[in-house]
Every structure is written in structure tokens, then in C-alpha cells.
Enzyme design. Structure first.
Site, PDB file in Angstrom:
ATOM      1  N   THR A  27       0.853  -1.179   0.000  1.00 46.29           N
ATOM      2  CA  THR A  27       0.000   0.000   0.000  1.00 46.29           C
ATOM      3  C   THR A  27       0.895   1.236   0.000  1.00 46.29           C
ATOM      4  OG1 THR A  27      -0.115   0.261   2.410  1.00 46.29           O
ATOM      5  CG2 THR A  27      -1.710  -1.239   1.393  1.00 46.29           C
ATOM      6  N   ALA A  59       3.045  -1.240   4.867  1.00 47.90           N
ATOM      7  CA  ALA A  59       2.322  -0.035   5.281  1.00 47.90           C
ATOM      8  C   ALA A  59       3.344   1.090   5.408  1.00 47.90           C
ATOM      9  CB  ALA A  59       1.609  -0.279   6.607  1.00 47.90           C
ATOM     10  N   VAL A  85       7.111  -2.361   7.455  1.00 51.11           N
ATOM     11  CA  VAL A  85       7.064  -0.905   7.453  1.00 51.11           C
ATOM     12  C   VAL A  85       7.785  -0.373   6.214  1.00 51.11           C
ATOM     13  CG1 VAL A  85       7.646   1.208   8.692  1.00 51.11           C
ATOM     14  CG2 VAL A  85       6.997  -0.851   9.967  1.00 51.11           C
ATOM     15  N   LYS A  86       7.081   0.460   5.474  1.00 49.52           N
ATOM     16  CA  LYS A  86       7.595   0.993   4.216  1.00 49.52           C
ATOM     17  C   LYS A  86       8.276   2.341   4.482  1.00 49.52           C
ATOM     18  CE  LYS A  86       5.763   0.901  -0.521  1.00 49.52           C
ATOM     19  NZ  LYS A  86       4.489   0.871  -1.290  1.00 49.52           N
ATOM     20  N   ILE A  87       9.545   2.440   4.096  1.00 48.68           N
ATOM     21  CA  ILE A  87      10.379   3.601   4.389  1.00 48.68           C
ATOM     22  C   ILE A  87      10.899   4.205   3.085  1.00 48.68           C
ATOM     23  CG2 ILE A  87      12.493   4.395   5.526  1.00 48.68           C
ATOM     24  CD1 ILE A  87      10.483   3.509   7.557  1.00 48.68           C
TER      25      ILE A  87
END
Length: 226
Positions: A27, A59, A85-87
Site C-alpha cells: 500500500t 504499510a 514498514v515501508k520507508i
């Protein structure tokens, strides 16, 4: 190759999961915005419940500073064991990737457009790197070449175990060439996923088979009646 669907739409995710070939979901803020007035954290949990155990759901944080990224990551990671976790691939993001890796929080480094960026992300401990091949093609450069270069670089060094997640996929050819180049994952819109099934000869062959079957049944009915 793993198949992820790039969406925040629950119906699309359910349908992809029902096909039995879904390995995860990605996402981003734009996809979440398209779903209207929703609670982001609750929505992430619902996605995780649909995809099932062991299937990753990326996310994304929205902060651009180290402290903000860490704060959001600490809110997202505990939501569900599937959360990655998207960074973003910026200086503060590299710092956050290293810190989160040391804490055992899994990460997906997004917005990658060069091999050197991918190398830095892997050294920082990213679990996934997301090269945006479609956006590179949009500026008349070679998106698939980027996948090939990252694959070669990662294969040169056993210590780099970051998975290559081909992103910004626009059509089936992107999926095919990503697989040929050795990408570990392809994430794509739901429509692109279903279009992988399409081929005119499949449709024509099925139509012919069904026509022949109907003719066969008519023949059998005639013989039985006589």
C-alpha cells in the site's frame, strides 16, 4: 516469484486471495486516500487478516525525518505480524532502516530509482527494496535494466539478503521481464494481476471446445432418441 497486489481496496485483495496465488500486499498513501474516509491502522489490520498468516503487507510511513519515521514505524509494526514498514529512500530513511533492522522490525525501502540507492538500502538492512520500473520507463529510461543491475549487485555479495520487489508495474510484460531478471517479488494493481491470464488463443480454444461439446451433446441426444 512472489505476487503482491498493489492496492488498499479490500474487495480486490479478497478476490486476489481467493485465486490462491497471493503472497502479500503493498500500500501507499495515494492508495489509502483512494479508499475514502477510513482509519488507516484498522484498515491495515483488515488487510493482514485477509491475506493470512505469513503474507507480508507493506504499510508506509509519511514522516520524512528520522524521529517521525521511527514513531510511525513503532505504531505500525505492532498492528499485525504481517506488517512490513515501508520507508522512503532518503537520508533519514537509510538511518531509520538501520535502526529498525536492529530492533527486528521488517522494512520495505520504497521509491528506489538507481542501483546505488538499492545498495545503500540493502547495507542498511532493508528486507525489501522497491525499484519503481514503470516510473523509470515514463522518463524514457530503462526500468527493467534497473532490476537486472540490482540483481547482479545483490548476487555479488552473500551478505546482502534484501529481496527485490519490482514495483510500479504497468503491464504483463513488466511481470515477465521482472521474473526473467530474477526479481523476488512483483507487486501490481489488481487489474494487471488478472490480465496475466489473458491470451486470445486461450479464449479461442475454450470457445471451440465448448462449441464442440454442445455439438457432441446434440449428437448424443439424437442417437438416444432414435
Amino acid at each position: 516469484m512472489k505476487f503482491f497486489v498493489d492496492t488498499a481496496n479490500l474487495e480486490e485483495i479478497r478476490e486476489a486471495a481467493d485465486m490462491g496465488i497471493l503472497d502479500g500486499v503493498t500500500t501507499n498513501p495515494s492508495l489509502v486516500k483512494a479508499e475514502g474516509n477510513i482509519d488507516f491502522h484498522d484498515h491495515v489490520v483488515r488487510i493482514c487478516e485477509i491475506v493470512g498468516e505469513g503474507n507480508d503487507v507493506s504499510a508506509e510511513v509519511t514522516a520524512t525525518d528520522f524521529e517521525g519515521m521511527m514513531e510511525e514505524a513503532h505504531q505500525l509494526a505492532p498492528l499485525h505480524e504481517n506488517v512490513v514498514v515501508k520507508i522512503p529512500l532518503i537520508k533519514a530513511g537509510i538511518k531509520a532502516l538501520r535502526a529498525l533492522d536492529q530492533e527486528g522490525i521488517r522494512t520495505n525501502c520504497t521509491l528506489c530509482f538507481s542501483p546505488t540507492q538499492a545498495l545503500l538500502a540493502a547495507k542498511a538492512g532493508a528486507d525489501y527494496i522497491s525499484p519503481f520500473i514503470g516510473r523509470i520507463d515514463d522518463i524514457s529510461s530503462d526500468g527493467m535494466g534497473l532490476i537486472e543491475e540490482i540483481r547482479q549487485i545483490y548476487d555479488n555479495y552473500e551478505a546482502l539478503d534484501t529481496e527485490i520487489l519490482a514495483a510500479s508495474i504497468r503491464h504483463p510484460t513488466h511481470v515477465k521481464r521482472s521474473a526473467l531478471a530474477g526479481a523476488d517479488v512483483a507487486t501490481m494493481p489488481f487489474g494487471t494481476l488478472t490480465s496475466l491470464l489473458d491470451h486470445p488463443l486461450t479464449d479461442r480454444g475454450l470457445e471451440r471446445f465448448l462449441e464442440d461439446w454442445e455439438a457432441y451433446k446434440e449428437t448424443r441426444t439424437t442417437v438416444s432418441a432414435s
